[in-house]
Design an enzyme around this catalytic site. Structure first.
Site, mmCIF file in Angstrom:
data_model
loop_
_atom_site.group_PDB
_atom_site.id
_atom_site.type_symbol
_atom_site.label_atom_id
_atom_site.label_comp_id
_atom_site.label_asym_id
_atom_site.label_seq_id
_atom_site.Cartn_x
_atom_site.Cartn_y
_atom_site.Cartn_z
ATOM 1 N N GLY A 121 73.791 58.782 60.783
ATOM 2 C CA GLY A 121 75.047 58.713 60.026
ATOM 3 C C GLY A 121 75.228 59.994 59.211
ATOM 4 C CG LEU B 131 77.146 48.192 63.060
ATOM 5 C CD1 LEU B 131 77.294 46.725 62.766
ATOM 6 C CD2 LEU B 131 78.387 48.931 62.591
ATOM 7 C CB THR C 296 64.578 52.401 63.838
ATOM 8 O OG1 THR C 296 63.884 53.578 63.514
ATOM 9 C CG2 THR C 296 65.836 52.278 63.006
ATOM 10 C CE1 TYR D 15 69.360 51.395 71.356
ATOM 11 C CE2 TYR D 15 70.513 51.810 73.415
ATOM 12 C CZ TYR D 15 70.540 51.507 72.068
ATOM 13 O OH TYR D 15 71.745 51.307 71.438
#
Ligand code: UDP
Length: 321
Positions: free
Chosen positions: A36, A76, A95, A149
């Site tokens: 971000g 998110l 994460t 992922y």
């Protein structure tokens, strides 16, 4: 309502924040700025119904405090982008799994609702098109890091559904297909911002493989609308929904379209996958969402077509040049 958005300074999170503020909601965000950026929240940083903290969601005392402030959490925050996933597999798994576990644990303690952003990547290389929520997931071998992922996000989904079943946490799982729009960074692979920047700079447009692989791109405004509709739909609790568009385009045609729409002199070049990512990299030839479920739940219909999407990214990238 009061919402907490993890990853709120990211591409999708910042658009969701804006949409909720426009509706009159209060929005708090936590973001560690790993993908971000402060730029993404610059236009509403001083808004009276907005607050933010720059930290990681694995800071549990802080997360507890911020989950407490909200009624509903949009989760998110995640490691996203094929480039990032291939380059940082440890960060990706830690994460995605650790972060989601932390959010669900707090939500369970405080009886808050969680909307989990998952990904179409979980369908892996399934060949049955379009992908429906109840279909089997077909993943590749563990020695190919791309699949970590999909696997980490599939674990997130299992975990969310487990918290729902066992601890009564109201969860909604959304599988986001290729989402595109202003503020998406091309740094971690994403094809549309990458091609647009290459075209605007007159650099070669790098099509990986033979370019015959295709995707369905959905504008972030359509995705945000779907997320907001689903959060308000009581019967969505405990369910999984595809969110995306069904307009399919090959990557080679996408390169051509972007070249045409920018009037760019760039050459379109083919780059072998091994060179682009890593040896033995596996790509999905196609990825189309079945939208029956979300349509019948909330009447969802994306409004932007591929030209609108490219135009919005070109305008954004031009304004930053
Ligand atoms: N791609 C490409 N050139 C680039 C970046 C991506 O040809 O510079 C291709 C990529 O191999 C894939 C498609 O574009 O087939 C979409 O890639 P992206 O990373 O945007 O999303 P994915 O669908 O792979 O998650």
């Amino acid at each position: 309502m009061r919402f907490l958005i993890t990853g709120g300074a990211g591409f999708i999170g910042s658009h969701l924040t804006e949409a909720l503020l426009r509706r009159g909601d209060e929005v708090f965000i936590i973001d560690d700025l790993s993908t971000g950026a402060m730029d993404n929240i610059a236009s509403f940083r001083g808004h009276p119904r907005f607050d933010y903290v720059i930290d990681t969601i694995t800071n549990r005392p802080l997360l507890a405090e911020w989950v407490d402030r909200a009624e509903t959490v949009f989760h998110l925050a995640a490691a996203v982008g094929v480039r990032l996933i291939v380059d940082s597999p440890v960060h990706t798994i830690e994460t995605n799994v650790g972060g989601t576990e932390a959010v669900l644990r707090q939500a369970a303690k405080k009886s808050k609702k969680v909307i989990l952003a998952s990904t179409s990547e979980v369908y892996g290389k399934a060949e049955k098109m379009p992908f429906a929520e109840g279909d089997d997931l077909v993943l590749g071998p563990t020695v190919k890091s791309r699949w970590s992922y999909a696997c980490s996000k599939a674990i997130d989904e299992f975990l969310a559904l487990a918290y729902h079943k066992e601890k009564g946490v109201p969860v909604v799982i959304t599988r986001l297909f290729n989402t595109v729009g202003p503020r998406q960074t091309g740094r971690y692979g994403m094809v549309v911002p990458t091609f647009v920047r290459q075209a605007l700079r007159g650099e070669p447009i790098t099509v990986f493989g033979d370019g015959r692989q295709s995707r369905c791109f959905c504008h972030v405004a359509d995705v945000v609308e779907a997320l907001i509709k689903l959060v308000e739909f009581e019967a969505a609790t405990g369910q999984v929904y595809n969110v995306g568009s069904q307009e399919e385009i090959s990557i080679l045609d996408l390169a051509g379209l972007i070249k045409e729409m920018t009037g760019s002199p760039s050459q379109i070049v083919l780059v072998p996958y091994d060179e682009a990512y890593e040896e033995g990299f596996e790509d999905m030839p196609r990825r189309i969402p079945d939208l029956t479920k979300i349509r019948s739940a909330v009447g969802y219909q994306p409004e932007y077509n591929i030209r609108d999407i490219v135009r919005s990214v070109v305008d954004y990238e031009r304004s930053r040049l």
